[in-house]
Enzyme design. Sequence first.
Site, PDB file in Angstrom:
ATOM      1  CE1 TYR A 283      -3.090  -2.984   0.386  1.00  0.00           C
ATOM      2  CE2 TYR A 283      -3.244  -2.567   2.743  1.00  0.00           C
ATOM      3  CZ  TYR A 283      -3.597  -3.312   1.642  1.00  0.00           C
ATOM      4  OH  TYR A 283      -4.452  -4.382   1.787  1.00  0.00           O
TER       5      TYR A 283
ATOM      6  CG  HIS B 207      -1.574  -8.813   0.040  1.00  0.00           C
ATOM      7  ND1 HIS B 207      -1.155  -7.516   0.026  1.00  0.00           N
ATOM      8  CD2 HIS B 207      -2.923  -8.763  -0.032  1.00  0.00           C
ATOM      9  CE1 HIS B 207      -2.205  -6.706  -0.046  1.00  0.00           C
ATOM     10  NE2 HIS B 207      -3.288  -7.438  -0.087  1.00  0.00           N
TER      11      HIS B 207
ATOM     12  N   GLY C 269     -18.770  -3.605   0.515  1.00  0.00           N
ATOM     13  CA  GLY C 269     -18.805  -3.660  -0.951  1.00  0.00           C
ATOM     14  C   GLY C 269     -18.018  -2.549  -1.601  1.00  0.00           C
TER      15      GLY C 269
ATOM     16  N   GLY D 156     -17.639   0.347  -0.558  1.00  0.00           N
ATOM     17  CA  GLY D 156     -18.362   1.601  -0.405  1.00  0.00           C
ATOM     18  C   GLY D 156     -19.742   1.619  -1.020  1.00  0.00           C
TER      19      GLY D 156
END
Length: 345
Positions: free
Chosen positions: A71, A139, A221, A223
């Site tokens: 990230y 990940h 979801g 947002g």
Amino acid sequence: MTRNTIDAAPVGPCMDTRTLGTTAPLTVSALGLGCMGMSEFYGTADEQEATATIHRALDLGVTFLDTADMYGPFTNERLVGAAIAERRGEVQLATKFGNERREDGSWVGINGRPEYVRSAADASLQRLGVDVIDLYYQHRVDPDVPIEETVGAMAELVQAGKVRFLGLSEAGPQTIRRAHATHPITALQTEYSLFTRDLEDDIAPVLRELGIGLVPYSPLGRGLLTGAIASPSDLDESDSRTGRFPRFQGEALDANLALVAKVKELAEAKGATPGQLALAWVLAQQTDDLGVAPIPGTKRTRYLEENVGALDVTLTGDDLGALEQAVPRHAVAGERYSDMSTIDR
């Protein structure tokens, strides 16, 4: 750099707890915080607001924080590490390795080689400014490296005291079994919400059988289930949802917004926001044999506080049935990602 050593991470006083896993159990706050969007993918970053959001989360007892080396890349771990530096003892800290990127942001690929596991962990510890990672995930599964080799290297990190518990992200049933046979897996992180329920068929039964907890990411979801997105124009042009996720595009978006409208109606009847109702549904999926601790992501305090309000939403059997009727399992249009090749390996 001053490092903070931790033997165990207690949960804040204002939050219920969930236990992830039984063979290697980790107690976390019932609701976590996904920190990805504070640095990348979901529009413009604001480090000051992100730091304030993390601090507010800890004040509210949301102490299960999730980040990853990719990230930013790398900047999110630094952000989280700086934000918790004075409060490390309150935090259950999770990070991830395996999606390899360069400093300029370019992608290298999925890497599960043992030597990379070791170097990635050391780099994450340095960026986070801590001596131990509470929960360390792979990940994505590397198809070119046997999972036994990757998890074996992760187990060495546990033995060395650099990592407390191990997790996988977006792994398939057989991979989970093989990984757990190599070293106890505490949690699987995967997408799970009213809009994404695929894991219920083949993955959740394996988690229950083996005593592995579930950490749902994108429980809202991405947002959509908050009701705040009505069209692509509501998203910043730099927001990855406009191009990477088919559910936000064209006719699929129209169909999905029709489902969200039904969730809104039910939420109004419960005196909640649609996001709180959707998140309460995920929280309600915990059972005696499956610990569930969702990590809704946000970079703003007001949305964090709204999410925490989901803990006060009590759902009856009728409520759960109404939600699942409003959003049938296979009614959601579009794949989760435009490229699903790295999912459930």
